[in-house]
Design a protein around this motif. Structure first.
Motif, PDB file in Angstrom:
ATOM      1  N   ALA A   1       0.808  -1.219   0.000  1.00  0.00           N
ATOM      2  CA  ALA A   1       0.000   0.000   0.000  1.00  0.00           C
ATOM      3  C   ALA A   1       0.838   1.264   0.000  1.00  0.00           C
ATOM      4  O   ALA A   1       0.328   2.352  -0.275  1.00  0.00           O
ATOM      5  N   GLY A   2       2.131   1.146   0.300  1.00  0.00           N
ATOM      6  CA  GLY A   2       2.985   2.313   0.396  1.00  0.00           C
ATOM      7  C   GLY A   2       3.125   2.781   1.828  1.00  0.00           C
ATOM      8  O   GLY A   2       2.394   2.333   2.719  1.00  0.00           O
ATOM      9  N   PRO A   3       4.059   3.699   2.096  1.00  0.00           N
ATOM     10  CA  PRO A   3       4.268   4.194   3.453  1.00  0.00           C
ATOM     11  C   PRO A   3       2.991   4.782   4.051  1.00  0.00           C
ATOM     12  O   PRO A   3       2.249   5.501   3.379  1.00  0.00           O
ATOM     13  N   ALA A   4       2.748   4.488   5.316  1.00  0.00           N
ATOM     14  CA  ALA A   4       1.493   4.875   5.959  1.00  0.00           C
ATOM     15  C   ALA A   4       1.274   6.381   5.956  1.00  0.00           C
ATOM     16  O   ALA A   4       0.140   6.847   5.834  1.00  0.00           O
ATOM     17  N   GLU A   5       2.328   7.156   6.084  1.00  0.00           N
ATOM     18  CA  GLU A   5       2.170   8.606   6.203  1.00  0.00           C
ATOM     19  C   GLU A   5       2.136   9.307   4.842  1.00  0.00           C
ATOM     20  O   GLU A   5       1.861  10.515   4.758  1.00  0.00           O
ATOM     21  N   SER A   6       2.380   8.570   3.755  1.00  0.00           N
ATOM     22  CA  SER A   6       2.529   9.193   2.441  1.00  0.00           C
ATOM     23  C   SER A   6       1.222   9.242   1.663  1.00  0.00           C
ATOM     24  O   SER A   6       0.321   8.419   1.857  1.00  0.00           O
ATOM     25  N   GLY A   7       1.149  10.196   0.758  1.00  0.00           N
ATOM     26  CA  GLY A   7       0.021  10.283  -0.155  1.00  0.00           C
ATOM     27  C   GLY A   7       0.274   9.459  -1.401  1.00  0.00           C
ATOM     28  O   GLY A   7       1.292   8.776  -1.535  1.00  0.00           O
ATOM     29  N   ASP A   8      -0.654   9.515  -2.342  1.00  0.00           N
ATOM     30  CA  ASP A   8      -0.509   8.828  -3.622  1.00  0.00           C
ATOM     31  C   ASP A   8      -1.519   9.410  -4.595  1.00  0.00           C
ATOM     32  O   ASP A   8      -2.218  10.373  -4.280  1.00  0.00           O
ATOM     33  N   ARG A   9      -1.613   8.839  -5.775  1.00  0.00           N
ATOM     34  CA  ARG A   9      -2.523   9.338  -6.811  1.00  0.00           C
ATOM     35  C   ARG A   9      -3.797   8.506  -6.927  1.00  0.00           C
ATOM     36  O   ARG A   9      -4.520   8.599  -7.919  1.00  0.00           O
ATOM     37  N   ASN A  10      -4.096   7.708  -5.913  1.00  0.00           N
ATOM     38  CA  ASN A  10      -5.325   6.915  -5.931  1.00  0.00           C
ATOM     39  C   ASN A  10      -6.528   7.768  -5.562  1.00  0.00           C
ATOM     40  O   ASN A  10      -6.449   8.616  -4.668  1.00  0.00           O
ATOM     41  N   VAL A  11      -7.653   7.521  -6.246  1.00  0.00           N
ATOM     42  CA  VAL A  11      -8.919   8.166  -5.890  1.00  0.00           C
ATOM     43  C   VAL A  11      -9.858   7.107  -5.318  1.00  0.00           C
ATOM     44  O   VAL A  11      -9.697   5.916  -5.558  1.00  0.00           O
ATOM     45  N   MET A  12     -10.843   7.566  -4.550  1.00  0.00           N
ATOM     46  CA  MET A  12     -11.800   6.613  -3.994  1.00  0.00           C
ATOM     47  C   MET A  12     -12.616   5.971  -5.107  1.00  0.00           C
ATOM     48  O   MET A  12     -12.794   6.535  -6.191  1.00  0.00           O
ATOM     49  N   THR A  13     -13.116   4.787  -4.842  1.00  0.00           N
ATOM     50  CA  THR A  13     -13.738   3.957  -5.862  1.00  0.00           C
ATOM     51  C   THR A  13     -14.951   4.627  -6.518  1.00  0.00           C
ATOM     52  O   THR A  13     -15.722   5.324  -5.875  1.00  0.00           O
ATOM     53  N   TYR A  14     -15.079   4.399  -7.827  1.00  0.00           N
ATOM     54  CA  TYR A  14     -16.251   4.815  -8.584  1.00  0.00           C
ATOM     55  C   TYR A  14     -17.210   3.620  -8.700  1.00  0.00           C
ATOM     56  O   TYR A  14     -16.809   2.462  -8.568  1.00  0.00           O
ATOM     57  N   SER A  15     -18.476   3.924  -8.998  1.00  0.00           N
ATOM     58  CA  SER A  15     -19.456   2.867  -9.216  1.00  0.00           C
ATOM     59  C   SER A  15     -20.654   3.491  -9.914  1.00  0.00           C
ATOM     60  O   SER A  15     -20.656   4.676 -10.237  1.00  0.00           O
ATOM     61  N   PHE A  16     -21.680   2.692 -10.147  1.00  0.00           N
ATOM     62  CA  PHE A  16     -22.961   3.221 -10.587  1.00  0.00           C
ATOM     63  C   PHE A  16     -23.902   3.300  -9.398  1.00  0.00           C
ATOM     64  O   PHE A  16     -23.752   2.561  -8.421  1.00  0.00           O
ATOM     65  N   ARG A  17     -24.871   4.196  -9.468  1.00  0.00           N
ATOM     66  CA  ARG A  17     -26.018   4.185  -8.567  1.00  0.00           C
ATOM     67  C   ARG A  17     -27.187   3.672  -9.410  1.00  0.00           C
ATOM     68  O   ARG A  17     -27.711   4.384 -10.263  1.00  0.00           O
ATOM     69  N   LEU A  18     -27.559   2.417  -9.202  1.00  0.00           N
ATOM     70  CA  LEU A  18     -28.567   1.787 -10.035  1.00  0.00           C
ATOM     71  C   LEU A  18     -29.952   1.911  -9.406  1.00  0.00           C
ATOM     72  O   LEU A  18     -30.115   1.710  -8.199  1.00  0.00           O
ATOM     73  N   CYS A  19     -30.949   2.229 -10.221  1.00  0.00           N
ATOM     74  CA  CYS A  19     -32.334   2.252  -9.777  1.00  0.00           C
ATOM     75  C   CYS A  19     -32.937   0.893 -10.120  1.00  0.00           C
ATOM     76  O   CYS A  19     -33.055   0.535 -11.304  1.00  0.00           O
ATOM     77  N   LEU A  20     -33.314   0.133  -9.094  1.00  0.00           N
ATOM     78  CA  LEU A  20     -33.764  -1.252  -9.261  1.00  0.00           C
ATOM     79  C   LEU A  20     -35.167  -1.437  -8.694  1.00  0.00           C
ATOM     80  O   LEU A  20     -35.639  -0.628  -7.889  1.00  0.00           O
ATOM     81  N   THR A  21     -35.816  -2.516  -9.104  1.00  0.00           N
ATOM     82  CA  THR A  21     -37.119  -2.860  -8.547  1.00  0.00           C
ATOM     83  C   THR A  21     -37.293  -4.368  -8.541  1.00  0.00           C
ATOM     84  O   THR A  21     -36.739  -5.072  -9.398  1.00  0.00           O
ATOM     85  N   ALA A  22     -38.078  -4.849  -7.566  1.00  0.00           N
ATOM     86  CA  ALA A  22     -38.484  -6.257  -7.524  1.00  0.00           C
ATOM     87  C   ALA A  22     -39.929  -6.414  -7.974  1.00  0.00           C
ATOM     88  O   ALA A  22     -40.455  -7.533  -7.978  1.00  0.00           O
ATOM     89  N   ASN A  23     -40.570  -5.323  -8.352  1.00  0.00           N
ATOM     90  CA  ASN A  23     -41.948  -5.355  -8.815  1.00  0.00           C
ATOM     91  C   ASN A  23     -41.990  -5.971 -10.215  1.00  0.00           C
ATOM     92  O   ASN A  23     -41.462  -5.382 -11.163  1.00  0.00           O
ATOM     93  N   PRO A  24     -42.632  -7.140 -10.380  1.00  0.00           N
ATOM     94  CA  PRO A  24     -42.595  -7.815 -11.688  1.00  0.00           C
ATOM     95  C   PRO A  24     -43.220  -6.998 -12.810  1.00  0.00           C
ATOM     96  O   PRO A  24     -42.854  -7.175 -13.979  1.00  0.00           O
TER      97      PRO A  24
END
Length: 532
Positions: free
Chosen positions: A231-254
């Protein structure tokens, strides 16, 4: 299929010309990026009397607010400090449902901590109404190509379809910070080290318990979904960004359910580390967060506290600095991952039967995103470039140094970062890195309220004097992890639009606006500036 239109970042091949010359259009304020912040900036500027163009590189207007994020994070904020267009947006949503005889489980008039939810198509309808009523010229499929500067003055931008746009003042409202980068304004990406700003939450963060499994295959190589052995030195920064994803609109209504499309290919081996996780997990849980919505739907989100979820850790690292073609590929990779993970979680025998059955009930919604095969058109870009502007907000601005002489918004979302790395430690341990669990007040489930200074959205005066940046604003990763939600960006975006209109009218550099005059216009548009 219109998959690539969803991101709409493929360079257009036909140039718009008049008499052999590119078409040039003029306005007072040009907003680039029809995110919620961009929408609010455009509407606010137009309400100040400015002629406003809102350029959007895709054909989707409203960013994640109309793209699947239907669970308002304002429930974790001081709602008394969220007024202006944010409040009006929710009032209009409430009125939309009321007109159709639907009672929502909350009232916008009550500034409590209840969850405010809505369906994506309702948010899109409200956003469209706001823009039309304000007289904003909305111009989709305008991908930024070049900028022209005269000294520190941004004169015009060109788009890939050959059009030219000039403005007195510009607003970069993109999640990525594309216009500020093109204008040669100083920016950073990733995370600072702990010593840069004296932030205890900077550097590497390991709040999640390690998983007692190997993240390596038989040859000692990393399994899929593991990003590194170090992961690299604990006190150091890096060029990683927090994870991206989708926000999906879902339904269980048939009656409204559309089955998930099959992934283009499916390799069960891709999820070997998740399979190992389930085999040792004594209290297995559903790996996607599902938030109830009106219309018998749910908003599916990446689980910040879960070891594996909807986001590809490391998958968004190249997004902001990539060209159009590469962004389209990264977008498709995120969709492919989501489809493969859905299949894994609903069919693989390593997943407990009750969890398989629970998720398998859900499909896409027939009445959402019909033009995009019911899939969300917006990738959830949680973090992009961050300007290094006239004032850099840091952890202390969120937690202790909370009062400013030039406030344009009050923000109170907890400091909250999703994973940035997934690490294989030797042959017997996997641990996620980068999560910052919500830093909340002890008495209520929200973050401390603090003022966002106007200086945080202005570039340094020797770099650009007519650009404002409400989304990719000047902040450290830690501070940004509190600012990075739509209620904050909508509020800051509205203030940026007002400031842009005032600067255009006075023909002044944005850094030289008289704050008392700006404050007068902010209050006139019902912004809240005092700490609750």
């Amino acid at each position: 299929m219109r998959n690539l239109q969803i991101v709409a970042l493929i360079v257009l091949s036909t140039l718009s010309v008049a008499n052999g010359q590119p078409v040039q259009q003029e306005c007072d304020v040009l907003v680039y990026g029809a995110t919620p912040a961009g929408v609010c900036a455009a509407v606010a500027a137009a309400r100040e009397g400015a002629k406003v163009f809102l350029l959007e590189p895709s054909d989707h207007v409203g960013g994640v607010n109309s793209g699947g994020l239907s669970f308002s994070d304002s429930n974790q904020m001081a709602r008394d400090a969220l007024r202006g267009l944010f409040e009006e947006f929710h009032q209009r949503i409430e009125a939309d449902y009321t007109r159709r005889g639907i009672q929502l489980p909350y009232s916008v008039a009550e500034k409590d901590q209840k969850v405010w939810t809505y369906e994506p198509h309702v948010a899109a309808r409200v956003i469209d109404g706001l823009l039309k009523e304000a007289g904003v010229s909305v111009l989709p499929r305008r991908v930024l190509w070049t900028v022209t500067k005269e000294g520190t003055h941004l004169r015009r931008v060109s788009t890939t379809n050959g059009e030219l746009y000039t403005a007195k003042t510009f607003v970069d409202a993109t999640y990525e910070g594309d216009l500020l980068a093109a204008a040669k304004v100083d920016w950073v990406i990733g995370r600072e080290g702990r010593n840069e700003f004296g932030e205890s939450l900077a550097g590497k963060q390991f709040p999640k318990p390690p998983i007692a499994i190997s993240g390596l295959d038989a040859r000692g190589e990393l399994l899929p979904l593991i990003t590194t052995k170090d992961a690299g030195p604990a006190e150091s920064g890096d060029r990683n960004v927090m994870t991206y994803s989708f926000r999906l609109c879902l339904t269980a209504n048939p009656e409204n359910r559309v089955p998930f499309p099959e992934p283009k290919h499916y390799d069960p081996a891709r999820f070997e580390v998740v399979r190992r996780y389930f085999n040792q997990e004594k209290k297995p849980i559903l790996l996607w967060d599902l938030y109830p919505l009106p219309g018998d739907k749910v908003d599916a989100n990446n689980g910040i506290g879960k070891q594996f979820s909807m986001g590809i850790i490391g998958g968004g690292n190249a997004w902001c600095e990539s060209d159009s073609k590469t962004r389209a590929r990264i977008w498709e990779e995120h969709k492919q991952y989501t489809l493969e993970m859905y299949r894994f979680l609903t069919t693989d025998l390593a997943v407990p039967p009750n969890l398989r059955e629970t998720l398998a009930k859900y499909g896409l919604c027939k009445d959402e995103f019909a033009a995009y095969d019911h899939w969300s058109p917006q990738l959830y870009v949680r973090e992009g470039r961050r300007m290094r502007g006239a004032y850099v907000m840091t952890q202390s601005d969120v937690l202790s140094n909370r009062v400013k002489p030039d406030p344009i918004a009050v923000v109170s979302f907890p400091i909250d970062s999703h994973d940035c790395q997934r690490v294989a430690r030797g042959d017997g341990e996997v641990i996620n890195e980068g999560t910052i669990y919500p830093v909340r007040l002890e008495t209520v489930k929200r973050g401390p309220a603090y003022q966002v200074p106007y200086r945080a959205i202005t570039p340094k005066p020797d770099e650009c004097t007519n650009l404002l940046v409400p989304v990719a604003l000047s902040a450290s990763h830690v501070a940004y992890s509190s600012i990075r939600v739509e209620p904050s960006w909508m509020t800051i975006g509205q203030s940026a639009g007002i400031a842009a209109a005032v600067a255009a009218k006075l023909e002044q550099p944005v850094q030289q606006l008289d704050y008392p005059k700006l404050k007068e216009r902010l209050l006139a548009q019902k912004q809240a500036l005092e700490l609750p």
